[in-house]
Structures are given as C-alpha cells and as structure tokens.
Design a protein around this motif. Sequence first.
Motif, short mmCIF file in Angstrom:
data_model
loop_
_atom_site.label_atom_id
_atom_site.label_comp_id
_atom_site.label_asym_id
_atom_site.label_seq_id
_atom_site.Cartn_x
_atom_site.Cartn_y
_atom_site.Cartn_z
N SER A 307 0.90 -1.33 0.16
CA SER A 307 0.27 -0.30 0.13
C SER A 307 1.16 1.02 0.14
CB SER A 307 -1.05 0.11 1.03
OG SER A 307 -1.86 0.88 1.76
N CYS A 308 0.89 1.93 -1.06
CA CYS A 308 1.57 3.62 -0.81
C CYS A 308 0.65 4.64 -0.97
CB CYS A 308 2.68 3.54 -2.44
SG CYS A 308 2.96 2.33 -3.21
N LEU A 309 1.51 5.29 -0.26
CA LEU A 309 0.63 6.54 -0.03
C LEU A 309 1.07 8.14 -0.91
CD1 LEU A 309 1.17 6.80 4.15
CD2 LEU A 309 -0.84 6.19 2.64
N PRO A 310 -0.20 8.60 -0.57
CA PRO A 310 0.55 9.22 -2.06
C PRO A 310 1.30 9.72 -2.69
CG PRO A 310 -2.05 9.81 -0.88
CD PRO A 310 -1.07 9.31 -0.31
N ASP A 311 2.17 9.72 -0.89
CA ASP A 311 4.21 10.72 -1.03
C ASP A 311 4.95 9.87 -1.67
OD1 ASP A 311 3.83 9.18 1.19
OD2 ASP A 311 5.08 10.27 2.23
N GLY A 312 4.37 8.48 -1.97
CA GLY A 312 5.22 7.53 -2.69
C GLY A 312 6.16 6.12 -1.23
N THR A 313 5.80 6.78 -0.20
CA THR A 313 5.97 6.02 0.82
C THR A 313 5.18 4.47 1.47
OG1 THR A 313 4.90 6.87 2.61
CG2 THR A 313 6.72 7.72 1.79
N PHE A 314 5.14 3.83 2.61
CA PHE A 314 4.76 2.30 2.31
C PHE A 314 3.51 3.27 3.04
CE2 PHE A 314 8.46 0.82 0.72
CZ PHE A 314 7.84 -0.51 0.56
N GLY A 315 2.81 2.08 3.59
CA GLY A 315 1.94 2.72 4.72
C GLY A 315 1.91 3.07 5.77
N ARG A 316 1.56 3.96 6.76
CA ARG A 316 1.59 3.46 7.99
C ARG A 316 1.77 2.71 9.24
NH1 ARG A 316 4.09 6.55 5.29
NH2 ARG A 316 4.02 9.09 5.77
N MET A 317 1.14 1.55 8.11
CA MET A 317 0.59 0.16 9.75
C MET A 317 1.06 -0.85 8.34
SD MET A 317 -2.76 0.33 11.27
CE MET A 317 -3.97 0.58 9.29
N THR A 318 2.32 -1.53 9.35
CA THR A 318 2.67 -3.00 9.13
C THR A 318 2.34 -4.42 9.75
OG1 THR A 318 4.38 -4.05 7.75
CG2 THR A 318 4.89 -2.22 9.45
N ILE A 319 2.94 -5.49 9.24
CA ILE A 319 3.07 -6.40 10.02
C ILE A 319 4.12 -6.98 10.57
CG2 ILE A 319 1.82 -9.23 10.79
CD1 ILE A 319 -0.40 -8.33 8.69
N ASN A 320 4.35 -7.14 11.58
CA ASN A 320 6.26 -7.47 12.61
C ASN A 320 6.30 -9.17 11.73
OD1 ASN A 320 5.00 -8.25 13.97
ND2 ASN A 320 6.24 -6.44 15.89
N SER A 321 7.54 -9.54 12.13
CA SER A 321 7.48 -10.90 12.30
C SER A 321 6.34 -12.10 12.94
CB SER A 321 9.00 -11.61 12.64
OG SER A 321 9.51 -10.84 14.06
N ASN A 322 5.97 -11.48 14.05
CA ASN A 322 5.26 -11.67 15.52
C ASN A 322 3.29 -11.97 14.60
OD1 ASN A 322 7.41 -12.85 16.68
ND2 ASN A 322 7.20 -10.27 18.37
N GLY A 323 3.35 -11.49 13.60
CA GLY A 323 2.66 -11.27 13.25
C GLY A 323 1.38 -10.29 13.28
N SER A 324 1.89 -8.94 14.59
CA SER A 324 1.05 -8.00 15.17
C SER A 324 1.07 -6.62 14.46
CB SER A 324 2.22 -8.34 17.05
OG SER A 324 2.00 -9.14 17.26
N GLU A 330 7.27 7.59 7.90
CA GLU A 330 7.27 7.20 6.12
C GLU A 330 8.61 6.62 5.89
OE1 GLU A 330 9.84 10.91 7.93
OE2 GLU A 330 7.85 10.17 8.07
N ARG A 331 9.07 6.08 6.61
CA ARG A 331 10.56 5.48 6.01
C ARG A 331 10.45 3.81 6.83
NH1 ARG A 331 14.50 8.51 4.56
NH2 ARG A 331 14.44 10.39 4.71
N GLY A 332 9.04 3.00 6.81
CA GLY A 332 9.07 2.01 7.39
C GLY A 332 9.48 1.61 8.39
N GLU A 333 9.80 2.86 9.61
CA GLU A 333 10.50 2.76 11.01
C GLU A 333 9.19 2.52 12.70
OE1 GLU A 333 14.48 4.67 9.62
OE2 GLU A 333 12.49 6.24 10.83
N LYS A 334 9.68 1.54 13.15
CA LYS A 334 8.43 1.54 14.05
C LYS A 334 8.13 2.58 15.23
CE LYS A 334 6.07 -1.53 17.60
NZ LYS A 334 7.02 -2.83 18.95
#
Length: 416
Positions: A307-324, A330-334
């Motif tokens: 999911s890319c946002l209008p500024d070209g970055t990834f969405g502001r939520m993601t799923i980590n290795s634990n499934g959470s 904007e850089r994918g950092e927690k």
Amino acid sequence: MAARNVLLFMCFMLCSIYVNCDILCEQGFCRGHINDDNQCSTPAPECAINNATHTGLWLPSPTICNCCSFCLPFYQLGQPCSLGGSGNGITIGRCGDGLTCDNSTRKCVRMKTKCHDAQDDYDARHARGETGSFENRPSCDEKGKFASFHCVPSQTCFCQSEDGERLFGEVLYTGRFMNMPCRCSRMAHKIQTLIAKDLPYPVFGMRCTADGNYNPVQCIENMCYCVNRITGERIPGHSVDLDTTHISELPCYDEKLDLFPKTEDSEPPYEYTTPCFNSVQERRDLIDKSIEEGYNVEYFSTFGSISCLPDGTFGRMTINSNGSKICVNERGEKLGNYEAPANTPQFNDMDCKCALSTTVMTSSNEPPRCCKNGNFRPIQCHRGTCRCVDSDGRQIGRESTDVTRLPCYTQDWRNC
C-alpha cells in the motif's frame, strides 16, 4: 499497460484544464469595435460592491472578442432565480455559493448536503450549549461539500474528502487562519476510489507532499517536469529525461522533499522513485513475466500486501515477524511501542491516526493520548478538562472536569 494509459490520460486532462483558451482577436479590434454607436452595456453592480449581500463573478462578456466587461450576479438566500431551459430565462445571474434554485418556489435555497447537515447539527447543539471548546463548526465549500481540510485546535489540521473522510496530509495546528488546499491529496483519493479499484495493477497519480499539496516534481515514466505546488499546473520549459539527466538538474527539485534521494546514481539512466513504488513495479514485472511464460499469477491478490501513500511511501501500518500490526513512519521505522496482536479487536480496529499526529506534534508539550494500537484514546484531557473524541481526534460534545460525566466514560478509560 492499462494502468499506465490511465495515468497518462489523467495527466493529459490535468494539463488541458490549465491551458488558457482565450479567443484570439486582432490586436486593437476592441478599440475600433467599441464606439459611440456600439457601446458596452453597464455591468451588474454586484461585482463592484462585493460585500455580504451583493456579490458576483467577473466573466468574459458574451460579445465579439469579449470586448466588454460582464458581471454575473450571485443571488442570496430567498431571492428569485431561474432553472434555465425554454421559457425559464427570467434572471441573468445564479444562486450564490452553497445555494441552489428550488424547482417549485423558483427561489434560492440552501443546498441539501452532508456538510450542511453537519453544520445544522452543530448549530442546534451550540444553541443548546452542547458544543465543546475544541469543536469547530464544519466548513463547507461553494458546492455544499466539506472543505478541503479540518483542524483540531491545539493538535493538527488534516486533509479531508468532499464527504468529510480524513485523507493523507497533516500539519501542525498553528492558529485559526490555517489553510490547506489539499488538491493533490484529494486527486489521489479520487484515483483510488474511482479508477484503481477496477484495475489489476495499482494506479498512482500525481505525487504529493506531507501537507497534501503537489510535489513540485512530477514524472511520467522517465520524463520529469515542474508543477505548481497548489494547483498541479505544469510549469512550461522545465523538464528532464532521466535516461540522460539527473533529477537534481530540474530547477524545482528540492532534496528536502525527496525522502529517498539516489546519491549513488553516478551514471545514467537515473531514477526518481521510492521503495514502495519499486515494490509495485517488481510485482508488475513478475505478472508480465508469468503471462509471457504461460503460468498463472493471481492479479488482484498479488498487490494486497503493498500500500503506497500519495507521497510514494509505504502505508503507516505493517505486520511484524510476530504477526502483530505496528505503526511506522514514512521510512518504515516503528513508531513508539504501538502494536496490536493478531486476532484481537485492537488489531482489527487499528488505524495509527493518533500515533501519526504525535509525530507531527513533536514540539508540543501536550500531544494527544493514544491507545496501545496507536488509535486516539476516546477521552482526551487538556489542563484538567477532559472531552470525548472520535477516531480522528475531533471533540464530540462538551468537556468536563469530571471525567465520569462524559458519555464515552468507562472505568478502564485510561487503557485501550
């Protein structure tokens, strides 16, 4: 290919909108055409008066070569109007902003819209003393739709759609005279809701900046050009071909707005992209290859995790290795410790809106309080007074010094 053609068509339409289409007439024609025997009629006074009761719009006159001035009057609430059509042309103006001509009374009446209903609800509650100090009366545009942005006093202002839905684009609230055009954010929203959902590949329109405006650099494949940040109108004479020229040669390029500058690019061809856009392109290439080699790849599920946002970055939520689920910047950092385990209500309801607002408010001494999953806590407090808020952080109803008197109060209100 279909997605690219759609994008090219949209860019062509955007450019076409802003091309001047003045009638070409011989220089000096009007000076000879307007004389004692052929004079201009006096325009309506509304445009010259331009106050709360008399307003209008200057337009090219419906005369040869637009030689005369012409004012289209805007009629106020309750004034006579006409709907047009055979036998109905009894007026020379139109109803003002937010008004429409009633079919039965032939008078200007207030438009029936979602935003106007929200204003009526606010006005009724305000008259009863039921509005809060951090509540803002909804703002509607000339068509009765929601204004391009909404502000939460002491927090942030964010872009919103014509239906009042919160969109990409958020800045720190600095006072009552805030203004956010948000045209790029709104354009991106329309593309996603009207076009992208019916296509096998993700479609991206104009690239935006964090405030919902247009990025001054826009590209179609390897050709990049400069645009007006507010309107998106292309600025003539400024373009580069990335096959031969680095993006930094474009006069409108601002490295501060480039979240992922390609400093290692020393030889052409060059790039002006983002990791998210690259991920989408890689999967598109995989699908194209599968078609060529005769094996099947599911079109509509292949991009489900991107999911890319209008500024070209990834969405502001993601799923980590634990499934959470976790909130990211904007850089994918927690962001902080905001997290929601899988198969929980917090996981399903997670939107990270509060977590993102706190990043905008890094300089504030009183940021909003967030739930463990990054959502806004339903009760927010400010200097000893508490209030109920919605999922966007907007106040609902009156505040109280006694939190137990709030309609959203629960015994576990601090933990969510």
